[in-house]
Scaffold this motif. Structure first.
Motif, PDB file in Angstrom:
ATOM      1  N   GLU A  75      -3.124  -4.040  -0.695  1.00 21.30           N
ATOM      2  CA  GLU A  75      -3.432  -5.481  -0.741  1.00 21.30           C
ATOM      3  C   GLU A  75      -4.936  -5.711  -0.759  1.00 21.30           C
ATOM      4  OE1 GLU A  75      -1.235  -7.858   2.103  1.00 21.30           O
ATOM      5  OE2 GLU A  75       0.662  -6.908   1.543  1.00 21.30           O
ATOM      6  N   GLN A  76      -5.658  -4.899   0.019  1.00 28.56           N
ATOM      7  CA  GLN A  76      -7.122  -5.004   0.004  1.00 28.56           C
ATOM      8  C   GLN A  76      -7.679  -4.669  -1.371  1.00 28.56           C
ATOM      9  OE1 GLN A  76      -8.171  -2.450   3.238  1.00 28.56           O
ATOM     10  NE2 GLN A  76      -8.099  -4.137   4.701  1.00 28.56           N
ATOM     11  N   LEU A  77      -7.145  -3.622  -1.966  1.00 22.92           N
ATOM     12  CA  LEU A  77      -7.629  -3.231  -3.297  1.00 22.92           C
ATOM     13  C   LEU A  77      -7.324  -4.320  -4.316  1.00 22.92           C
ATOM     14  CD1 LEU A  77      -6.629   0.542  -3.242  1.00 22.92           C
ATOM     15  CD2 LEU A  77      -8.959  -0.370  -3.299  1.00 22.92           C
ATOM     16  N   VAL A  93      -7.123  -5.145 -10.393  1.00 19.23           N
ATOM     17  CA  VAL A  93      -6.238  -3.976 -10.309  1.00 19.23           C
ATOM     18  C   VAL A  93      -4.803  -4.484 -10.238  1.00 19.23           C
ATOM     19  CG1 VAL A  93      -8.010  -2.586  -9.142  1.00 19.23           C
ATOM     20  CG2 VAL A  93      -6.242  -3.714  -7.797  1.00 19.23           C
ATOM     21  N   TRP A  94      -3.846  -3.587 -10.490  1.00 18.75           N
ATOM     22  CA  TRP A  94      -2.428  -3.990 -10.484  1.00 18.75           C
ATOM     23  C   TRP A  94      -2.101  -4.777  -9.218  1.00 18.75           C
ATOM     24  CZ3 TRP A  94      -1.016  -3.346 -15.164  1.00 18.75           C
ATOM     25  CH2 TRP A  94      -1.195  -2.158 -15.878  1.00 18.75           C
ATOM     26  N   LYS A  95      -1.319  -5.817  -9.383  1.00 12.58           N
ATOM     27  CA  LYS A  95      -0.818  -6.511  -8.191  1.00 12.58           C
ATOM     28  C   LYS A  95       0.269  -5.638  -7.571  1.00 12.58           C
ATOM     29  CE  LYS A  95       1.198 -10.759  -6.495  1.00 12.58           C
ATOM     30  NZ  LYS A  95       1.427 -12.190  -6.744  1.00 12.58           N
ATOM     31  N   PRO A  96       0.124  -5.296  -6.281  1.00 12.95           N
ATOM     32  CA  PRO A  96       1.110  -4.391  -5.664  1.00 12.95           C
ATOM     33  C   PRO A  96       2.535  -4.896  -5.863  1.00 12.95           C
ATOM     34  CG  PRO A  96      -0.753  -4.708  -4.204  1.00 12.95           C
ATOM     35  CD  PRO A  96      -0.954  -5.652  -5.349  1.00 12.95           C
ATOM     36  N   LEU A  97       3.449  -3.968  -6.086  1.00 14.45           N
ATOM     37  CA  LEU A  97       4.815  -4.372  -6.419  1.00 14.45           C
ATOM     38  C   LEU A  97       5.518  -5.039  -5.245  1.00 14.45           C
ATOM     39  CD1 LEU A  97       6.003  -1.445  -8.724  1.00 14.45           C
ATOM     40  CD2 LEU A  97       4.910  -3.612  -9.332  1.00 14.45           C
ATOM     41  N   HIS A  98       5.146  -4.652  -4.005  1.00 13.45           N
ATOM     42  CA  HIS A  98       5.812  -5.306  -2.862  1.00 13.45           C
ATOM     43  C   HIS A  98       5.395  -6.774  -2.742  1.00 13.45           C
ATOM     44  CE1 HIS A  98       1.992  -4.300  -0.806  1.00 13.45           C
ATOM     45  NE2 HIS A  98       2.285  -5.303  -0.024  1.00 13.45           N
ATOM     46  N   MET A  99       4.348  -7.186  -3.462  1.00 15.96           N
ATOM     47  CA  MET A  99       3.923  -8.595  -3.459  1.00 15.96           C
ATOM     48  C   MET A  99       4.507  -9.373  -4.641  1.00 15.96           C
ATOM     49  SD  MET A  99      -0.146  -7.930  -2.719  1.00 15.96           S
ATOM     50  CE  MET A  99      -0.628  -9.649  -2.446  1.00 15.96           C
ATOM     51  N   GLN A 100       5.227  -8.703  -5.513  1.00 16.58           N
ATOM     52  CA  GLN A 100       5.769  -9.362  -6.705  1.00 16.58           C
ATOM     53  C   GLN A 100       7.031 -10.143  -6.359  1.00 16.58           C
ATOM     54  OE1 GLN A 100       4.376  -9.414  -9.602  1.00 16.58           O
ATOM     55  NE2 GLN A 100       3.022  -7.632  -9.721  1.00 16.58           N
ATOM     56  N   PRO A 101       7.159 -11.349  -6.922  1.00 11.92           N
ATOM     57  CA  PRO A 101       8.402 -12.106  -6.706  1.00 11.92           C
ATOM     58  C   PRO A 101       9.646 -11.297  -7.073  1.00 11.92           C
ATOM     59  CG  PRO A 101       6.786 -13.435  -7.910  1.00 11.92           C
ATOM     60  CD  PRO A 101       6.183 -12.070  -7.737  1.00 11.92           C
ATOM     61  N   LEU A 102       9.544 -10.496  -8.121  1.00 10.37           N
ATOM     62  CA  LEU A 102      10.675  -9.673  -8.564  1.00 10.37           C
ATOM     63  C   LEU A 102      11.232  -8.799  -7.447  1.00 10.37           C
ATOM     64  CD1 LEU A 102      12.487  -8.357 -10.809  1.00 10.37           C
ATOM     65  CD2 LEU A 102      10.560  -6.863 -11.328  1.00 10.37           C
ATOM     66  N   SER A 112      -0.925   2.451  -0.502  1.00 12.54           N
ATOM     67  CA  SER A 112      -1.975   3.388  -0.922  1.00 12.54           C
ATOM     68  C   SER A 112      -2.772   3.855   0.290  1.00 12.54           C
ATOM     69  CB  SER A 112      -2.935   2.689  -1.880  1.00 12.54           C
ATOM     70  OG  SER A 112      -2.256   2.186  -2.987  1.00 12.54           O
ATOM     71  N   GLU A 113      -3.545   4.928   0.078  1.00 11.28           N
ATOM     72  CA  GLU A 113      -4.567   5.324   1.061  1.00 11.28           C
ATOM     73  C   GLU A 113      -5.924   5.210   0.377  1.00 11.28           C
ATOM     74  OE1 GLU A 113      -6.288   8.212   0.495  1.00 11.28           O
ATOM     75  OE2 GLU A 113      -5.019   8.949  -1.145  1.00 11.28           O
ATOM     76  N   PRO A 114      -7.016   5.114   1.154  1.00 13.56           N
ATOM     77  CA  PRO A 114      -8.307   4.783   0.548  1.00 13.56           C
ATOM     78  C   PRO A 114      -8.961   5.886  -0.296  1.00 13.56           C
ATOM     79  CG  PRO A 114      -8.448   4.737   2.975  1.00 13.56           C
ATOM     80  CD  PRO A 114      -7.044   5.064   2.620  1.00 13.56           C
ATOM     81  N   ASP A 115      -8.618   7.157  -0.079  1.00 11.73           N
ATOM     82  CA  ASP A 115      -9.343   8.233  -0.772  1.00 11.73           C
ATOM     83  C   ASP A 115      -9.000   8.336  -2.256  1.00 11.73           C
ATOM     84  OD1 ASP A 115     -10.331   8.819   1.723  1.00 11.73           O
ATOM     85  OD2 ASP A 115      -8.914  10.455   2.090  1.00 11.73           O
ATOM     86  N   LEU A 139     -13.349  -0.513  -9.739  1.00 13.08           N
ATOM     87  CA  LEU A 139     -14.276  -0.649  -8.623  1.00 13.08           C
ATOM     88  C   LEU A 139     -13.889  -1.852  -7.782  1.00 13.08           C
ATOM     89  CD1 LEU A 139     -17.651  -2.159  -9.884  1.00 13.08           C
ATOM     90  CD2 LEU A 139     -15.655  -1.942 -11.326  1.00 13.08           C
ATOM     91  N   THR A 140     -14.417  -1.926  -6.572  1.00  9.48           N
ATOM     92  CA  THR A 140     -14.157  -3.088  -5.718  1.00  9.48           C
ATOM     93  C   THR A 140     -15.463  -3.828  -5.458  1.00  9.48           C
ATOM     94  OG1 THR A 140     -14.416  -1.768  -3.719  1.00  9.48           O
ATOM     95  CG2 THR A 140     -12.170  -2.037  -4.568  1.00  9.48           C
ATOM     96  N   VAL A 141     -15.318  -5.129  -5.209  1.00  5.21           N
ATOM     97  CA  VAL A 141     -16.455  -5.997  -4.892  1.00  5.21           C
ATOM     98  C   VAL A 141     -16.235  -6.507  -3.475  1.00  5.21           C
ATOM     99  CG1 VAL A 141     -17.784  -7.998  -5.670  1.00  5.21           C
ATOM    100  CG2 VAL A 141     -16.302  -6.786  -7.281  1.00  5.21           C
ATOM    101  N   ASP A 142     -17.153  -6.199  -2.568  1.00  2.00           N
ATOM    102  CA  ASP A 142     -17.021  -6.697  -1.193  1.00  2.00           C
ATOM    103  C   ASP A 142     -17.027  -8.209  -1.180  1.00  2.00           C
ATOM    104  OD1 ASP A 142     -16.991  -4.198  -0.169  1.00  2.00           O
ATOM    105  OD2 ASP A 142     -19.090  -4.180   0.483  1.00  2.00           O
TER     106      ASP A 142
END
Ligand SMILES: *Cc1c(COP(=O)(O)O)cnc(C)c1O
Length: 388
Positions: free
Chosen positions: A349-351, A323-332, A105-108, A295-298
């Motif tokens: 990953e930050q999100l 938020v959704w766990k990024p797919l590149h981090m999924q065991p699948l 993702s990008e931040p905007d 939203l995000t929490v610092d």
């Protein structure tokens, strides 16, 4: 003391007119799959989205599967896909024995990063293995940076599929979400902004392709009286009863968008003053349906962390989600290629580490929303009162 009824993330919200279409289908005995509601629902979605045609299917996942099949994705082919999304965005790639490559993702917009896509395309081009398609997700209703993404795809002549499952009713520079790519898909699953209890739609300006989509979705039956089949098909059409529910829901879609946007705005007014909270942005020139308020929490020393906040909400019988766990981090998808936004940061990953979604159903009352707000205020206060 507030009552403690469960507040759901995004429950179905009926308009009251669904029963009319269902009764009509019963009275005319159009219980069978297909029928007048399916034809009408397809036409109404095509009109709403400003495209030539739409094919009603049994789910958003089925719509993605058919879209990839129409683009002749097959064994060993690459398909690029947003990483920050629900698993259904990528599963159809695997159904066809193709390989997903995940893009950060990008931040905007929290959506596919054009710079990561550019690097991925350049590298794929260098080794002579360009993807067959790029699947771009519009997360929580917010459109991705379509001009940038489309111009990259066009440069390499690669079709773009919009996974608009979460963004029906949103716009990008005035154009309906889902209408800008080669194909767009919608979902009418129970938690989406409008629902048929389950269902999906494939949209496109390519009417020939959508004729083929309907053929594939009804077991690929050749025009012969004796059930002849030359290629493999699927049983993926939407039933006439459910299409009736969809027609009634579509009539109130614009109201639903305004309700969800109002919910987002109320959260932001009430909580936006807390330094540690950052609401999902809305890119200039786009209108999000705000399907879910995100939203995000610092992460702060001595401050409450995301898991504690989620637990505080759960304890109050409030359904909130990371938020959704990024797919590149999924065991699948372990072992799949992944391109991050840039060398320093992996935005998805930050999100995932800091982001959450709040209850956003269009039927949520002001009192229920206040319960969510109070719970968040109190949770953040108990740990660090200065941060308010
Ligand atoms: C819901 C969803 C889908 C899948 O839709 P179904 O109708 O449940 O199959 C696909 N992609 C995204 C981003 C979704 O949120």
């Amino acid at each position: 003391m507030t009552t403690n009824n469960r507040i759901f993330l995004s429950p179905p919200h009926m308009s009251g007119r669904e029963q009319y279409y269902i009764n009509e289908a019963f009275e005319t005995n159009w219980i069978a799959p297909l029928g007048p509601n399916v034809d009408a629902f397809e036409q109404e979605i095509a009109d709403y989205s400003g495209v030539r045609d739409a094919a009603a299917l049994s789910s958003g996942t089925a719509a993605l599967h058919i879209a990839l099949q129409l683009l002749e994705v097959g064994k060993g082919d690459l398909v690029f896909c947003s990483t920050l999304t629900f698993v259904a965005s990528a599963n159809p790639i695997c159904y066809l024995n193709a390989e997903p490559v995940f893009i950060d993702s990008e931040p905007d917009t929290w959506n596919m990063s054009p710079s990561a896509l550019q690097r991925a395309l350049e590298e794929a081009n260098r080794i002579g293995k360009l993807p067959k398609a790029v699947i771009v997700v519009h997360l929580y209703g917010q459109s991705a940076k379509m001009n940038e993404l489309l111009s990259l795809c066009n440069q390499y002549d690669i079709p773009l599929i919009e996974d608009a499952a979460e963004s029906l009713g949103s716009t990008y520079q005035g154009q309906p979400s889902g209408s800008l790519g080669k194909f767009g898909i919608f979902s009418f699953n129970g938690n989406k902004i409008i629902t048929t209890s389950g269902g999906g739609m494939l949209i496109s300006n390519d009417e020939e392709a959508l004729r083929k989509a309907r053929f594939l979705a009804t077991q690929a039956r050749d025009p012969a009286p004796h059930y002849q089949h030359s290629i493999m098909g699927y049983n993926y059409r939407l039933s006439n009863l459910l299409a009736g529910v969809g027609r009634a829901q579509l009539q109130v879609l614009d109201e639903r968008v305004e309700s969800r946007r109002a919910i987002f705005d109320r959260y932001k007014v009430a909580l936006g003053g807390i330094d540690r909270l950052h609401f999902m942005p809305e890119l200039a020139g786009t209108k999000s349906n705000r399907w879910l308020t995100a939203l995000t929490v610092d992460e702060e020393e001595n401050g409450i962390k995301l898991p504690e906040l989620l637990k505080a909400l759960a304890d109050q019988n409030i359904e909130a989600r990371p938020v959704w766990k990024p797919l590149h981090m999924q065991p699948l998808f372990a072992g799949s290629l992944f391109y991050s936004h840039n060398d320093e940061s992996c935005v998805s990953e930050q999100l995932f580490q800091t982001g959450l979604c709040l209850p956003s159903g269009s039927s949520m009352s002001l009192g229920e929303q206040q319960r969510v707000i109070t719970c968040i205020e109190e949770s953040l206060m108990t740990v660090s009162p200065q941060s308010r």
